[in-house]
Write a protein that holds these residues in place. Structure first.
Motif, mmCIF file in Angstrom:
data_model
loop_
_atom_site.group_PDB
_atom_site.id
_atom_site.type_symbol
_atom_site.label_atom_id
_atom_site.label_comp_id
_atom_site.label_asym_id
_atom_site.label_seq_id
_atom_site.Cartn_x
_atom_site.Cartn_y
_atom_site.Cartn_z
ATOM 1 N N GLY A 8 0.820 -1.208 0.000
ATOM 2 C CA GLY A 8 0.000 0.000 0.000
ATOM 3 C C GLY A 8 0.851 1.253 0.000
ATOM 4 O O GLY A 8 0.554 2.215 -0.722
ATOM 5 N N ILE A 9 1.906 1.249 0.805
ATOM 6 C CA ILE A 9 2.807 2.412 0.844
ATOM 7 C C ILE A 9 3.514 2.577 -0.501
ATOM 8 O O ILE A 9 3.630 3.690 -1.026
ATOM 9 C CB ILE A 9 3.807 2.273 2.007
ATOM 10 N N CYS A 10 3.976 1.471 -1.081
ATOM 11 C CA CYS A 10 4.633 1.541 -2.402
ATOM 12 C C CYS A 10 3.665 2.054 -3.468
ATOM 13 O O CYS A 10 4.035 2.878 -4.311
ATOM 14 C CB CYS A 10 5.173 0.171 -2.798
ATOM 15 N N TRP A 11 2.425 1.579 -3.427
ATOM 16 C CA TRP A 11 1.426 2.023 -4.399
ATOM 17 C C TRP A 11 1.155 3.512 -4.236
ATOM 18 O O TRP A 11 1.098 4.250 -5.225
ATOM 19 C CB TRP A 11 0.136 1.225 -4.218
ATOM 20 N N ALA A 12 1.001 3.973 -2.988
ATOM 21 C CA ALA A 12 0.722 5.388 -2.752
ATOM 22 C C ALA A 12 1.893 6.250 -3.221
ATOM 23 O O ALA A 12 1.683 7.309 -3.850
ATOM 24 C CB ALA A 12 0.441 5.630 -1.271
ATOM 25 N N ALA A 13 3.104 5.814 -2.929
ATOM 26 C CA ALA A 13 4.281 6.588 -3.344
ATOM 27 C C ALA A 13 4.390 6.627 -4.865
ATOM 28 O O ALA A 13 4.645 7.695 -5.454
ATOM 29 C CB ALA A 13 5.541 5.996 -2.726
ATOM 30 N N THR B 203 2.026 6.251 -7.053
ATOM 31 C CA THR B 203 0.923 7.056 -7.584
ATOM 32 C C THR B 203 1.225 8.543 -7.425
ATOM 33 O O THR B 203 0.980 9.338 -8.341
ATOM 34 C CB THR B 203 -0.390 6.703 -6.866
ATOM 35 N N ALA B 204 1.769 8.926 -6.280
ATOM 36 C CA ALA B 204 2.114 10.334 -6.051
ATOM 37 C C ALA B 204 3.190 10.798 -7.029
ATOM 38 O O ALA B 204 3.102 11.900 -7.587
ATOM 39 C CB ALA B 204 2.578 10.532 -4.609
ATOM 40 N N VAL B 205 4.194 9.972 -7.256
ATOM 41 C CA VAL B 205 5.261 10.330 -8.196
ATOM 42 C C VAL B 205 4.705 10.451 -9.612
ATOM 43 O O VAL B 205 4.986 11.413 -10.333
ATOM 44 C CB VAL B 205 6.414 9.300 -8.129
ATOM 45 N N ALA B 206 3.888 9.487 -10.022
ATOM 46 C CA ALA B 206 3.317 9.524 -11.373
ATOM 47 C C ALA B 206 2.403 10.737 -11.545
ATOM 48 O O ALA B 206 2.448 11.423 -12.571
ATOM 49 C CB ALA B 206 2.544 8.234 -11.650
ATOM 50 N N PHE B 207 1.592 11.010 -10.541
ATOM 51 C CA PHE B 207 0.704 12.171 -10.621
ATOM 52 C C PHE B 207 1.507 13.465 -10.689
ATOM 53 O O PHE B 207 1.171 14.378 -11.457
ATOM 54 C CB PHE B 207 -0.227 12.188 -9.410
ATOM 55 N N GLY B 208 2.575 13.536 -9.903
ATOM 56 C CA GLY B 208 3.432 14.726 -9.928
ATOM 57 C C GLY B 208 4.083 14.917 -11.279
ATOM 58 O O GLY B 208 4.204 16.054 -11.767
ATOM 59 N N ARG B 209 4.517 13.835 -11.904
ATOM 60 C CA ARG B 209 5.153 13.946 -13.222
ATOM 61 C C ARG B 209 4.164 14.389 -14.288
ATOM 62 O O ARG B 209 4.543 15.031 -15.263
ATOM 63 C CB ARG B 209 5.782 12.615 -13.617
ATOM 64 N N VAL B 210 2.916 14.041 -14.130
ATOM 65 C CA VAL B 210 1.902 14.473 -15.097
ATOM 66 C C VAL B 210 1.425 15.881 -14.751
ATOM 67 O O VAL B 210 1.206 16.705 -15.640
ATOM 68 C CB VAL B 210 0.706 13.489 -15.100
ATOM 69 N N TRP B 211 1.280 16.195 -13.508
ATOM 70 C CA TRP B 211 0.697 17.458 -13.069
ATOM 71 C C TRP B 211 1.615 18.658 -13.295
ATOM 72 O O TRP B 211 1.146 19.710 -13.736
ATOM 73 C CB TRP B 211 0.339 17.333 -11.584
ATOM 74 N N ARG B 212 2.900 18.507 -12.964
ATOM 75 C CA ARG B 212 3.820 19.649 -13.103
ATOM 76 C C ARG B 212 3.870 20.202 -14.527
ATOM 77 O O ARG B 212 3.749 21.418 -14.721
ATOM 78 C CB ARG B 212 5.214 19.268 -12.607
ATOM 79 N N PRO B 213 4.051 19.390 -15.561
ATOM 80 C CA PRO B 213 4.043 19.952 -16.926
ATOM 81 C C PRO B 213 2.693 20.566 -17.299
ATOM 82 O O PRO B 213 2.633 21.581 -17.988
ATOM 83 C CB PRO B 213 4.345 18.756 -17.837
ATOM 84 N N TYR B 214 1.618 19.984 -16.824
ATOM 85 C CA TYR B 214 0.292 20.541 -17.108
ATOM 86 C C TYR B 214 0.164 21.931 -16.504
ATOM 87 O O TYR B 214 -0.301 22.867 -17.162
ATOM 88 C CB TYR B 214 -0.790 19.611 -16.550
ATOM 89 N N VAL B 215 0.578 22.090 -15.255
ATOM 90 C CA VAL B 215 0.499 23.392 -14.592
ATOM 91 C C VAL B 215 1.410 24.398 -15.294
ATOM 92 O O VAL B 215 1.018 25.554 -15.526
ATOM 93 C CB VAL B 215 0.852 23.263 -13.087
ATOM 94 N N ALA B 216 2.621 23.964 -15.654
ATOM 95 C CA ALA B 216 3.542 24.880 -16.350
ATOM 96 C C ALA B 216 2.952 25.313 -17.687
ATOM 97 O O ALA B 216 3.001 26.509 -18.049
ATOM 98 C CB ALA B 216 4.895 24.201 -16.552
ATOM 99 N N THR B 217 2.374 24.403 -18.430
ATOM 100 C CA THR B 217 1.759 24.729 -19.718
ATOM 101 C C THR B 217 0.568 25.659 -19.517
ATOM 102 O O THR B 217 0.393 26.627 -20.264
ATOM 103 C CB THR B 217 1.315 23.442 -20.443
ATOM 104 N N PHE B 218 -0.244 25.395 -18.522
ATOM 105 C CA PHE B 218 -1.394 26.243 -18.238
ATOM 106 C C PHE B 218 -0.945 27.657 -17.882
ATOM 107 O O PHE B 218 -1.527 28.643 -18.358
ATOM 108 C CB PHE B 218 -2.214 25.642 -17.088
#
Length: 129
Positions: A79-84, A86-101
């Motif tokens: 569960g901890i590995c999955w949460a970590a 997921t957080a890393v993957a979401f961060g990698r997708v979210w940061r470029p989206y926010v920068a582009t926005f």
């Protein structure tokens, strides 16, 4: 196997106890004292037999508890590995989206400013005669 043997011994003890004929109205003769002593010994033996059954059941139950506890620890780690991850993957997708926005918002603001400047009219005003 083991449980049947121990339960069988307990059944034998029970039948021996039930076969004793002790009348509470009898005078305490040597025979009655002997029967009471036998009765006490049989009860003690039955108690020891039951203790062995309970000890064995406790050992088996403890093994199952340890196994279930181990499974829960493994679930926790996954569960901890999955949460970590997921957080890393979401961060990698979210940061470029926010920068582009943000860049898009800035470009839109510059475009509107340029359009306003294009339609500005220069009107000369003279104060004199």
């Amino acid at each position: 196997g083991w449980v049947a043997n121990n339960l069988g011994a307990m059944r034998i003890r029970y039948s021996e106890i039930m076969n004793l004929q002790i009348d509470s109205h009898q005078v305490m003769t040597d025979e009655v004292k002997r029967q009471l002593w036998e009765f006490t010994q049989l009860v003690n033996q039955a108690t020891e037999d039951m203790d062995s059954v309970v000890d064995e059941a406790s050992i088996k139950a403890r093994g199952r508890v340890d196994f279930v506890f181990s499974i829960n620890i493994v679930r926790l780690v996954f569960g901890i590995c999955w949460a970590a991850s997921t957080a890393v993957a979401f961060g990698r997708v979210w940061r470029p989206y926010v920068a582009t926005f943000n860049r898009l918002q800035e470009a839109d603001s510059q475009l509107k400013s340029l359009l306003r400047a294009t339609f500005d009219v220069v009107v000369p005003v003279s104060i004199g005669p």
